[in-house]
Design an enzyme around this catalytic site. Structure first.
Site, PDB file in Angstrom:
ATOM      1  N   LEU C 235      17.693   7.570 -38.131  1.00 52.91           N
ATOM      2  CA  LEU C 235      18.365   7.016 -37.511  1.00 52.91           C
ATOM      3  C   LEU C 235      18.165   6.483 -36.465  1.00 52.91           C
ATOM      4  CD1 LEU C 235      20.213   4.386 -38.977  1.00 52.91           C
ATOM      5  CD2 LEU C 235      22.232   5.813 -39.090  1.00 52.91           C
ATOM      6  N   ASP C 236      17.971   5.138 -36.277  1.00 50.34           N
ATOM      7  CA  ASP C 236      17.708   4.080 -34.702  1.00 50.34           C
ATOM      8  C   ASP C 236      16.932   5.072 -34.397  1.00 50.34           C
ATOM      9  OD1 ASP C 236      19.525   2.071 -36.620  1.00 50.34           O
ATOM     10  OD2 ASP C 236      21.660   2.794 -35.180  1.00 50.34           O
ATOM     11  N   ALA C 237      16.244   6.251 -34.430  1.00 49.45           N
ATOM     12  CA  ALA C 237      15.682   7.131 -33.825  1.00 49.45           C
ATOM     13  C   ALA C 237      14.605   6.706 -33.501  1.00 49.45           C
ATOM     14  CB  ALA C 237      15.933   7.938 -34.099  1.00 49.45           C
TER      15      ALA C 237
END
Lengths: 292, 292, 292, 292
Positions: C235-237
């Site tokens: 996530l969001d990486a």
């Protein structure tokens, strides 16, 4: 300099045509050159081609003089006669002369960068028309030459002759007007064309000439800026290398703008000089290509 | 609007002297007014004092009309005759008229903001000199009036008369030139003084007039900008409300600058109009104070 | 598209070694290709080489299919087996699918860009989990598919299956999560790897996950930002394509941050998607090279 | 200092209620105080009120001690017991102690500002754990105290005791960690709470702790930043005073980030320290209000 960070840097500008990249790339490959940076630009407006290539010096099968001779042969045989090129060696330090007046912020910034090893050149001398910045340069071990411009016995033309002699004695790669505040005479603009760099304390072309922060305050602009440009005989109209701005508001008077503007002047000049010294700036038709 | 977000907003400008803040603060405290925002500015250059204060409408012990009457009495008795003030009620929506031509980016941005409820006003009408943006306005349910400026039967003066009649019929708090591309005649600049807002596609005072991106490209600047300003009879010289810039480089041609410039124009106009509609902009001596 | 603006675009990443540039340049010169843009990057950290080259389609002596065949032969014979390359034709429009929820700002911005011809792709469809943005898409003539995620009869997995079927039916070059607010299941992250683009409303890696503006407000940061990145199962990486920030201060509450943040989200997503569609983004090792 | 630029500066924070502004304005008017700057902020989240007011010292009908006595009486009688206030006199210079290690950029910048008269304080002493920056401080005539942290005979706790004694001997208004690189023990964080300022070389809360540029490079962010904050016992988590960022791209390796980051660190620290020394920063609930 460690062998693996030394570079030979080729910059070239010429009329655009098919095959230029291939010719240069072939030349470099033949010499075994390991390319670490390569940048190209085609300007459809002027039909001009620009490139900058940095190669590891230790990968090339000859020294810089031989490398230049080889490229000169290639350029003569296969490139347009209007082609301009330069091959430099980062192992040979660039000599820089600074011209200053009373304002210390750009001078101290550049001295500080040089001292901590992040300035890609050597500050060979500082020339100024007031003594205090000489004392400052001295603290950093840099020679200073005082050339007053307000001596009634010495005309401005004579003062500039002294400046010119001092500059030329250093044969510098860059003459940096670090808030020098004197307008260079046209013959010096001409003699030092392409290597004289000024910082103007406005976002050009706004507020040409004197007291730009006063002009900015009077106009009520919401951003103030600074412009680093090559000096030409046309005041504040030379090719722009770098610009930046900072936000101001109604609470900022002229003195606040002067203070805040110094920070932008300092940064913009430092970036512009760095790019010039690293051969990242190519000039054509009154504009620059900056391969940063 | 929920009762706890409705505000009465006082803006005031007057010659500076001791005690102004105390008089206003005392007045507000007497009315029980709960201050949610208060901003002050003293300009030592012009000796002028500026303030903006927002108070919770539901904390004031009277309605806006009575509040205005009371403040008028105070102003008459205790303030300099040159004082200019305004007391507005955020519960009364601001009417806005947009003037457009062919470029859609500012129009669609403002329509989108209004539709999602983040525009502090009501777009009462769009007036344009080309049909396509009328179709766009229609999709958002906003009335559009077509006033051609290239009809050989209709002089430019007559066209502006029609525009003026349409604008005045809305009695707008703001007339926004959202890339209108026509120069407003001096009598309209005068009639709508202080509420006509333009977006100019350059960082003024650079590149006044036509084709600023072409001018910027020719000069080789490293940043392009946009300026939101009040319209005066003096072209592109009215008080600046907001400006911003974006970085460009040698790889950007005029078309790239036009495209990237749109984003800055859009944002700068939206911010300027917002601040105007929220009574955050005070004008004095050709400059603005913006309490953002 | 006029013949002189159509481009063939080569992007390539491979282990770095001497001679790559020469091989590519020679290949292009042999085909008569007129290079309009060329960018290179060598990453000494990963020893990886990246390039992007755009050539005038009308200068090449064959069509795109034959050009690809020829390059494939070159790649097979003279490039490392790990080499990844792509040759695209700007004459073939890129299909894009947008995934949305309730927030309209990114959607309306992209629709507006497409309508005024500055979007380098074709918005083939919009898929959303709430009806209102479907109505908005409809106004711009773009098909909308409603896939509710709050229907008690339909599991989230089933809803995603419907989304996936709708997306795959378009075979898009980019799947853009324009404030979609649903976390894509790992299998879709995998299936659409390298072409799924998200806008996160914080300056990553700060404020991962939900309600980043609330997190930013609580921490008291002085700048808020947005991040456009490729979606991965983490996530969001995923690899960051573009980021930008805007200044806030103590006067801005969460609602103000949300409002001002929208402007940055909108711009950052638009830039990121543009660069992806123009084949300016190369991914390697969890990071991007962006040849903008 | 000329009499017309000397200011008395009142800062105050208290639970919000109606009438505070009127009470303060009345107090100032009664003393004949000419307000040159006034800023207010109401935070609806915490129901806290903040103000900063600067008045011309020569307009007040008493000296600073009497002025403080009078305000203390007002505060006791009419303000909430939790009220925190401070009345300072810009005619009394602020003493500052700098803590440094090996990196010179922040130190030289602050020394330069002080020397050219644009630093609103007096650099009383520099304390460092390596000799070279002592030599630099000496060039600017500022006392330097060497406290090694790598002496095997001296524990870190003992070294900090020496630092603390040297700092406390100066009774400074600000203790500035100008790239000090040592983590202050909790008892010193506590003892010097509200006046210890650090510069962290990342955009917090991203990249807390050691080697933030390495972390930024590894994550592939497109902007790097710096954060000036008050030091608390919680590492890099104190109230943020100022932040800024600079754009980087794939061409920038860690060394490039370090170099470019220095410019941002320098500016952000200089701004943060200025605001602190000018009493522009009020702290409440782990966050700052900055009246810049």
């Amino acid at each position: 300099m460690e062998s693996d960070t030394r570079r030979f840097v080729l910059t070239l500008g010429c009329p655009d045509e098919t095959g230029i990249v291939a010719r240069i790339a072939g030349f470099l490959a033949d010499a075994g050159a390991w390319i670490t940076e390569a940048a190209y630009h085609s300007d459809p407006e002027s039909d001009w081609f620009f490139t900058r290539q940095a190669v590891r010096a230790d990968s090339v099968d000859c020294d810089i003089d031989e490398f230049r001779r080889r490229f000169a042969t290639l350029a003569d045989e296969q490139f347009h006669p209007d082609t301009e090129w330069r091959l430099s060696d980062t192992g040979t330090p660039n000599r820089v002369v600074l011209l200053v007046s009373k304002e210390s912020h750009c001078l101290i910034d550049l001295l500080g960068r040089a001292e901590r090893g992040e300035f890609p050149g050597e500050i060979a001398a500082v020339i100024g028309n007031h003594a205090p910045l000489g004392e400052l340069a001295g603290r950093f071990g840099v020679p200073f030459h005082l050339v007053p411009f307000d001596d009634p016995q010495v005309s401005k033309a004579q003062a500039f002759e002294r400046v010119a002699a001092l500059v030329d004695a250093e044969d510098p790669h860059a003459i940096v007007l670090a808030r020098f505040m004197q307008i260079l005479p046209p013959e010096l603009c001409q003699r030092w064309a392409g290597r004289t760099i000024n910082i103007h304390h406005s976002f050009l072309p706004s507020f040409v000439g004197a007291r730009p922060y006063h002009q900015a305050f009077a106009r009520g602009v919401k951003l103030i800026g600074a412009t680093c440009h090559y000096v030409t005989a046309d005041l504040d109209a030379g090719p722009i290398i770098e610009q930046d701005v900072i936000r101001v508001d109604h609470g900022d008077n002229v003195a606040d703008m002067v203070r805040q503007g110094r920070d932008i002047e300092t940064l913009v000049l430092a970036r512009g000089v760095r790019w010039h010294l690293e051969d990242r700036v190519l000039v054509h038709g009154g504009k620059t290509v900056v391969f940063d």
